[in-house]
Structures are given as C-alpha cells and as structure tokens.
Write an enzyme that holds these catalytic residues in place. Sequence first.
Site, mmCIF file in Angstrom:
data_model
loop_
_atom_site.group_PDB
_atom_site.id
_atom_site.type_symbol
_atom_site.label_atom_id
_atom_site.label_comp_id
_atom_site.label_asym_id
_atom_site.label_seq_id
_atom_site.Cartn_x
_atom_site.Cartn_y
_atom_site.Cartn_z
ATOM 1 N N GLY A 79 -10.147 -4.191 1.354
ATOM 2 C CA GLY A 79 -9.362 -3.757 2.519
ATOM 3 C C GLY A 79 -9.758 -2.359 2.953
ATOM 4 O O GLY A 79 -10.799 -1.827 2.559
ATOM 5 N N ASP A 80 -8.908 -1.731 3.769
ATOM 6 C CA ASP A 80 -9.230 -0.407 4.334
ATOM 7 C C ASP A 80 -9.005 0.729 3.337
ATOM 8 O O ASP A 80 -9.561 1.817 3.499
ATOM 9 C CB ASP A 80 -8.389 -0.172 5.598
ATOM 10 C CG ASP A 80 -6.897 -0.107 5.271
ATOM 11 O OD1 ASP A 80 -6.391 -1.043 4.634
ATOM 12 O OD2 ASP A 80 -6.239 0.889 5.601
ATOM 13 N N GLY A 111 -5.269 -4.321 6.899
ATOM 14 C CA GLY A 111 -6.456 -3.528 6.589
ATOM 15 C C GLY A 111 -7.656 -3.808 7.458
ATOM 16 O O GLY A 111 -8.370 -2.885 7.873
ATOM 17 N N THR A 113 -1.516 2.243 6.230
ATOM 18 C CA THR A 113 -0.953 1.062 5.568
ATOM 19 C C THR A 113 -0.761 -0.037 6.605
ATOM 20 O O THR A 113 -0.367 0.234 7.730
ATOM 21 C CB THR A 113 0.410 1.374 4.916
ATOM 22 O OG1 THR A 113 0.941 0.178 4.339
ATOM 23 C CG2 THR A 113 1.419 1.941 5.913
ATOM 24 N N GLY A 114 -1.080 -1.282 6.192
ATOM 25 C CA GLY A 114 -0.893 -2.389 7.134
ATOM 26 C C GLY A 114 -2.033 -3.378 7.056
ATOM 27 O O GLY A 114 -2.650 -3.568 6.000
ATOM 28 N N ARG A 161 -11.801 -9.864 -1.611
ATOM 29 C CA ARG A 161 -11.594 -9.204 -0.300
ATOM 30 C C ARG A 161 -11.369 -7.722 -0.509
ATOM 31 O O ARG A 161 -10.589 -7.313 -1.342
ATOM 32 C CB ARG A 161 -10.391 -9.840 0.384
ATOM 33 C CG ARG A 161 -9.955 -9.187 1.702
ATOM 34 C CD ARG A 161 -8.868 -8.157 1.512
ATOM 35 N NE ARG A 161 -8.258 -7.712 2.766
ATOM 36 C CZ ARG A 161 -7.322 -6.765 2.828
ATOM 37 N NH1 ARG A 161 -6.912 -6.186 1.700
ATOM 38 N NH2 ARG A 161 -6.804 -6.397 3.976
ATOM 39 N N THR A 187 0.858 -1.211 0.000
ATOM 40 C CA THR A 187 0.000 0.000 0.000
ATOM 41 C C THR A 187 0.878 1.239 0.000
ATOM 42 O O THR A 187 1.898 1.286 0.670
ATOM 43 C CB THR A 187 -0.874 0.012 1.275
ATOM 44 O OG1 THR A 187 -1.641 -1.177 1.329
ATOM 45 C CG2 THR A 187 -1.817 1.226 1.285
#
Lengths: 134, 173
Positions: free
Chosen positions: A31-32, A55, A52-53, A29, A1
């Site tokens: 993510g955030d 999510g 970032t990470g 899927r 990300t």
Amino acid sequence: TVGAVARDAAGNLAAATSTGGRTAKLAGRIGDTPILGAGTFADNASCAVSCTGHGESFMRRVTAHELSARMRHRGEDLRTAADQVVMGDLAEIGGAGGLVAVGADGSFALPFNCEGMYRGHIGPDGMAWTGIYR
Amino acid sequence: SSFTLALHGGAGTILRATMTEAREAEYRAGLARALHAGYAVLAAGGLALDAVTASVCVLEDEPLFNAGRGAVFNTAGTQEMEASLMDGRDWRAGAVTMLFGPKNPILVARAVMERTEHVCLSGDAAARLAEEAGLPFGDTDYFFTQARWDALAETLRLNAEGVDDGDESRKHG
C-alpha cells in the site's frame, strides 16, 4: 493505518506511518504506507505528512509529496494545500481517506473526505484533543 | 520555539450507526495515550523524529488500531505489516513492507534508516534486521484479534457475493 507528524522546538519536522493494510487485501499487496511521497513525507522547508485510507489512490496521486510541492512551488499555506490534495485530487479518483500534516510554521491540518477519521492533536499546553467525526 | 504533534489512528468501524459510547471512549483514550507519548518527548526538548516514533509505537501496541498488534488480515488469513518514517532535516527515511513478527514495525523502519544504506526492506530481510537490532517479536496469538478475523470473514463473504457495502472503514480497519 496509524500515523503521526511533529514539529519540535527546534523547528524540525518528522512523519511516521504504520499499518496492517486493508482487510482481505491480496497477499503480497503493497500500500501507500511504505511508499515515501505517497503515504509519508517530511521536509523541514514545508511540512510533514502521514496519510490513511485507500492506499492505491494515495500512491497514484502521490499525495504526501504533492502537499509539500504545492506549498513549495505555489506558495500555498498548509491547510489550503492539504484540503486540495484530499478533497480535490483524491476525491477526483474516488480515493477515500485523509491525512495529518504539520507545517514548518507549526500550523497543522487534519482533512478527510470520508465519514470520519480518528485523529488527535497536542501542543505546548499538553491538552490532548481527539476527534472522530466532523 | 513551540512544538506540535498530530496523529491519526485507523481503528475499524467508524460508521455512526454502529458506534457506541463505550467504544468511542476506548478509541479516544488510545489516541490520547499516543498523543501524550509524543508530547513527553517534545516537552523535554526532544526531536520530532523521536516524538512521532513514540506516538506510533503506542498505536501499534493497542489492538484497537490497524497497525502492529491490531493489524488486519489479508485474503490468505495472514498479516503483512508496513511502516515508514522520514526526517525533515535531511530527508533520511526508512520503510518496511510485507513484515510479520516484530511488535513495532515503525522501529524496524527506523532500523532500516539508521542501520542500513537502504530506504526500504521487505519480508524476511526486514525481520532479520529487526532481530539484529534486538527488537521484540510477537507470535500469531499476540497479533490475533477476533474483530479483525471477523472483518476478514465478512469481507470475503461480501466479495464472493459481489456486494460492496461501502463500509470503507471495515476494509481499512
């Protein structure tokens, strides 16, 4: 990300985030990153945030918006609020990652709770600072 | 009246044990290119929204970073990209998910914000909007990187064995 946050000379804030997601994620899927308030948020009255990470953790803790809310409702400064959402809220549920954030006053924060985070900052002097580990 | 820009670039293995000087220099150079792209906008009196868009485009074009060209692979061996951006002036925002094809997903998110009444579009609808907006597309070769393909194989192997090596960076690319 990847992501960026900025404050321009007129004092406006903006945030942008882009990702390929997680290696071996289930097809379908989400993510955030595309979830505003989780992976990305900007509000001239408080801050602009890009995360970032892991999510799923950022979505559950609504990290980007929470940072702004702590500033607006609790009067916390950017770094205090950023540290709390990354080192406190996320770590509390085992969420690995970090964020970059810039405040309406031009301050910035680059907290992360894992081994490293590729990050950088630049200001009016044009000197590009980059970091990986602590 | 000063301006400032900060960024992050998820790039893959970050464990000190496996980092080399050459790789570290490549990563830092990629980050610096992205910083200067945003700086050029801000130094010219441009908008924060244009600065973050410019910086993220640079990172999406660099296969070292997990976005755009360097996107990781999912369990089906395909790539699904996501992006979003938000303008602090008026809370306008754009987001895309489940996207494959446009080289710069952040530009598609911006097209959602500027060309539709919506905030988020997914999959084919987002790709069609990118075509209407005249945004550049890449094919599977453009988006393929051996390192990401190898990371997928490694992760699937570990998952099959029920092993979690804790290498968050391999998972996050």
